[in-house]
Design an enzyme around this catalytic site. Structure first.
Site, PDB file in Angstrom:
ATOM      1  N   ASN A  71       0.832  -1.208   0.000  1.00 47.30           N
ATOM      2  CA  ASN A  71       0.000   0.000   0.000  1.00 47.30           C
ATOM      3  C   ASN A  71       0.861   1.250   0.000  1.00 47.30           C
ATOM      4  O   ASN A  71       2.047   1.204   0.323  1.00 47.30           O
ATOM      5  CB  ASN A  71      -0.886   0.022   1.259  1.00 47.30           C
ATOM      6  CG  ASN A  71      -2.077  -0.923   1.168  1.00 47.30           C
ATOM      7  OD1 ASN A  71      -2.721  -1.038   0.133  1.00 47.30           O
ATOM      8  ND2 ASN A  71      -2.355  -1.615   2.267  1.00 47.30           N
ATOM      9  N   CYS A  80      -5.323  -7.601  -3.898  1.00 47.11           N
ATOM     10  CA  CYS A  80      -5.687  -6.344  -4.563  1.00 47.11           C
ATOM     11  C   CYS A  80      -6.357  -6.726  -5.883  1.00 47.11           C
ATOM     12  O   CYS A  80      -5.698  -7.270  -6.777  1.00 47.11           O
ATOM     13  CB  CYS A  80      -4.431  -5.509  -4.821  1.00 47.11           C
ATOM     14  SG  CYS A  80      -4.771  -3.992  -5.714  1.00 47.11           S
ATOM     15  N   GLY A  81      -7.665  -6.474  -5.968  1.00 47.00           N
ATOM     16  CA  GLY A  81      -8.415  -6.943  -7.132  1.00 47.00           C
ATOM     17  C   GLY A  81      -8.112  -6.150  -8.392  1.00 47.00           C
ATOM     18  O   GLY A  81      -7.819  -6.727  -9.451  1.00 47.00           O
ATOM     19  N   ASN A  82      -8.127  -4.810  -8.288  1.00 46.07           N
ATOM     20  CA  ASN A  82      -7.798  -3.992  -9.477  1.00 46.07           C
ATOM     21  C   ASN A  82      -6.360  -4.258  -9.900  1.00 46.07           C
ATOM     22  O   ASN A  82      -6.047  -4.367 -11.090  1.00 46.07           O
ATOM     23  CB  ASN A  82      -7.971  -2.502  -9.154  1.00 46.07           C
ATOM     24  CG  ASN A  82      -9.428  -2.109  -9.035  1.00 46.07           C
ATOM     25  OD1 ASN A  82     -10.297  -2.674  -9.709  1.00 46.07           O
ATOM     26  ND2 ASN A  82      -9.712  -1.161  -8.157  1.00 46.07           N
ATOM     27  N   ASN A 205     -10.829  -1.922   5.038  1.00 49.03           N
ATOM     28  CA  ASN A 205     -11.258  -1.151   3.859  1.00 49.03           C
ATOM     29  C   ASN A 205     -12.752  -0.851   4.025  1.00 49.03           C
ATOM     30  O   ASN A 205     -13.555  -1.785   4.147  1.00 49.03           O
ATOM     31  CB  ASN A 205     -11.012  -1.975   2.593  1.00 49.03           C
ATOM     32  CG  ASN A 205      -9.529  -2.281   2.394  1.00 49.03           C
ATOM     33  OD1 ASN A 205      -8.742  -1.416   2.038  1.00 49.03           O
ATOM     34  ND2 ASN A 205      -9.136  -3.522   2.673  1.00 49.03           N
ATOM     35  N   ARG A 224      -7.789   0.896   3.430  1.00 56.53           N
ATOM     36  CA  ARG A 224      -6.734   0.702   4.426  1.00 56.53           C
ATOM     37  C   ARG A 224      -5.388   0.977   3.762  1.00 56.53           C
ATOM     38  O   ARG A 224      -5.144   0.536   2.645  1.00 56.53           O
ATOM     39  CB  ARG A 224      -6.767  -0.749   4.916  1.00 56.53           C
ATOM     40  CG  ARG A 224      -5.671  -1.116   5.884  1.00 56.53           C
ATOM     41  CD  ARG A 224      -5.772  -2.527   6.365  1.00 56.53           C
ATOM     42  NE  ARG A 224      -5.517  -3.501   5.280  1.00 56.53           N
ATOM     43  CZ  ARG A 224      -5.356  -4.791   5.541  1.00 56.53           C
ATOM     44  NH1 ARG A 224      -5.502  -5.257   6.774  1.00 56.53           N
ATOM     45  NH2 ARG A 224      -5.108  -5.637   4.547  1.00 56.53           N
ATOM     46  N   CYS A 232     -11.826   0.232  -5.559  1.00 53.91           N
ATOM     47  CA  CYS A 232     -11.121  -0.841  -4.835  1.00 53.91           C
ATOM     48  C   CYS A 232     -11.717  -2.151  -5.323  1.00 53.91           C
ATOM     49  O   CYS A 232     -12.901  -2.438  -5.070  1.00 53.91           O
ATOM     50  CB  CYS A 232     -11.343  -0.659  -3.334  1.00 53.91           C
ATOM     51  SG  CYS A 232     -10.650  -1.987  -2.349  1.00 53.91           S
ATOM     52  N   GLY A 233     -10.901  -2.928  -6.036  1.00 64.18           N
ATOM     53  CA  GLY A 233     -11.428  -4.147  -6.657  1.00 64.18           C
ATOM     54  C   GLY A 233     -11.971  -5.141  -5.654  1.00 64.18           C
ATOM     55  O   GLY A 233     -13.084  -5.682  -5.816  1.00 64.18           O
ATOM     56  N   THR A 234     -11.203  -5.383  -4.585  1.00 64.21           N
ATOM     57  CA  THR A 234     -11.707  -6.311  -3.560  1.00 64.21           C
ATOM     58  C   THR A 234     -12.897  -5.704  -2.836  1.00 64.21           C
ATOM     59  O   THR A 234     -13.825  -6.426  -2.432  1.00 64.21           O
ATOM     60  CB  THR A 234     -10.600  -6.638  -2.542  1.00 64.21           C
ATOM     61  OG1 THR A 234     -10.005  -5.408  -2.073  1.00 64.21           O
ATOM     62  CG2 THR A 234      -9.531  -7.531  -3.146  1.00 64.21           C
TER      63      THR A 234
HETATM   64  N1  LIG Z   1      -5.737  -1.282   0.553  1.00 62.08           N
HETATM   65  C1  LIG Z   1      -6.058  -2.708   0.466  1.00 62.08           C
HETATM   66  C2  LIG Z   1      -5.179  -3.373  -0.609  1.00 62.08           C
HETATM   67  C3  LIG Z   1      -5.489  -2.862  -2.007  1.00 62.08           C
HETATM   68  C4  LIG Z   1      -6.880  -3.262  -2.411  1.00 62.08           C
HETATM   69  C5  LIG Z   1      -7.476  -2.495  -3.577  1.00 62.08           C
HETATM   70  N2  LIG Z   1      -6.660  -1.526  -4.219  1.00 62.08           N
HETATM   71  C6  LIG Z   1      -8.098  -3.462  -4.579  1.00 62.08           C
HETATM   72  O1  LIG Z   1      -8.155  -3.151  -5.769  1.00 62.08           O
HETATM   73  O2  LIG Z   1      -8.583  -4.533  -4.118  1.00 62.08           O
HETATM   74  C7  LIG Z   1      -5.783  -3.374   1.820  1.00 62.08           C
HETATM   75  O3  LIG Z   1      -4.902  -2.928   2.534  1.00 62.08           O
HETATM   76  O4  LIG Z   1      -6.476  -4.359   2.111  1.00 62.08           O
END
Ligand SMILES: N[C@H](CCC[C@H](N)C(=O)O)C(=O)O
Length: 336
Positions: A71, A80-82, A205, A224, A232-234
């Site tokens: 991060n 990280c989905g995206n 998140n 997060r 945020c993909g996830t």
């Molecule tokens: N900040 C997230 C990780 C990146 C997730 C996000 N960018 C996505 O696309 O899923 C975490 O600490 O869990």
């Protein structure tokens, strides 16, 4: 010299660093410092990013590479989905394969090249899993529950129902109207739960979503380790599953769910097979720049923008046209 890519999924921006191309991989401590320095907009490396996606060799059968997620604050995430869509594209173009697995912290995940999302907008589908709901997977033990599904949490926000699940990174989700998504609560609660607090001790998140209709959502996320991102993909995947579990009349399994976000739109497809949930996340994998820099500077995190040779691709224009063509169901400005 070492090559990095600047990429995005729904304007969730990342740098990709392929460590298999390095003379010497970075240590974990070097990766933390690199993530903080590369991602900080003030350092002027293409206005920073939301994270660094680190590609390593995988020794798992049938797996083309490993993805680690750093991060912007230097913390490491399990998923990280995206970002996985962009790493999938990178490995696909590096190997010529279009369907394969990528090793992540808790699972080897299936990825597959898709038809372009729009003219000049390459797309990939990625598996989001494992999915868990219990406190063992989510650090909310101080809330006196083993699960949070469609529950009021007055300790966090009066009058708001929440759902929490790990995919496997932790997500907290609420559904409401536009005022909830753009009002002050999201920033206040996002900062509180990602600071010192007894509820989400490892941060979380935070996703607020507006239901637009059958299998249509708008999701905004306070991430997060980053703060507000364009997508945020996830988060969109976890919110899609929470949608189907809490609004089964509107959110359906095995049916594409259109998820709008400040950075564009993705599709999710929910699955429940062999007593296991998993989510397909389908969306753009855009490369905006290639960068080259002396490898030593990455190890030492000793660089300014002048130390990089940067080439811009022609892809961002196509993606901007795609976003412009979309309806704007909720007014949230895109973060550059
Ligand atoms: N900040 C997230 C990780 C990146 C997730 C996000 N960018 C996505 O696309 O899923 C975490 O600490 O869990």
């Amino acid at each position: 010299m070492t090559k990095l890519l600047k990429v995005h999924g729904s304007f969730n921006h990342f740098f990709i660093l392929d460590q298999t191309e390095l003379d010497q991989p970075l240590t974990d401590a070097e990766l933390v410092t690199l993530g903080q320095k590369l991602c900080a907009p003030a350092n002027g490396i293409l206005n920073g990013a939301d994270g660094v996606l680190v590609v390593n060799k995988s020794d798992h059968d049938g797996v083309l590479g490993q993805m680690r997620v750093i991060n912007a604050d230097g913390s490491e995430a399990s998923m990280c989905g995206n970002g996985l869509r962009t790493v999938a594209r990178y490995l696909s173009e590096k190997t010529g394969q279009t369907a394969f697995k990528v090793e992540t912290k808790q699972a080897d995940l299936t990825v597959k090249k898709q038809a372009d999302f729009a003219t000049g907008v390459p797309a990939f589908a990625v598996e989001i899993s494992p999915v868990r709901f219990n406190a063992a997977a989510l650090p909310f033990e101080k809330l006196g529950r083993d699960r949070i599904i469609d529950d009021y949490l007055p300790e966090l926000a009066p009058g708001v129902k929440f759902t929490s699940l790990a995919v496997p990174n932790p997500h907290l989700i609420a559904f409401g109207d536009e005022d909830l998504l753009v009002g002050p609560m999201m920033k206040e609660l996002g900062e509180y739960l990602n600071g010192k607090n007894p509820y989400f001790t490892d941060g979380v998140n935070l996703n607020f979503a507006k239901i637009l209709g059958p299998n249509e959502l708008f999701v905004r996320t306070f991430e997060r380790g980053v703060g507000f991102t364009n997508a945020c993909g996830t988060g969109m995947s976890a919110t899609s599953l929470a949608f189907a579990l809490t609004h089964p009349d509107l959110g359906h399994f095995e049916t594409p769910i259109k998820v709008y976000n400040p950075g564009g739109m993705v599709q999710t497809v929910l699955h429940f097979t062999n007593h296991r949930y998993f989510i397909e996340l389908i969306g753009n994998a855009t490369v905006t720049h290639t960068l080259t820099v002396d490898e030593t500077r990455l190890h030492q995190a000793n660089f300014t923008a002048d130390d990089f040779d940067i080439t811009t691709t022609s892809e961002d224009e196509a993606y901007h046209q795609f976003v412009t063509s979309l309806p704007k169901p909720v007014t949230v400005n895109v973060k550059d």
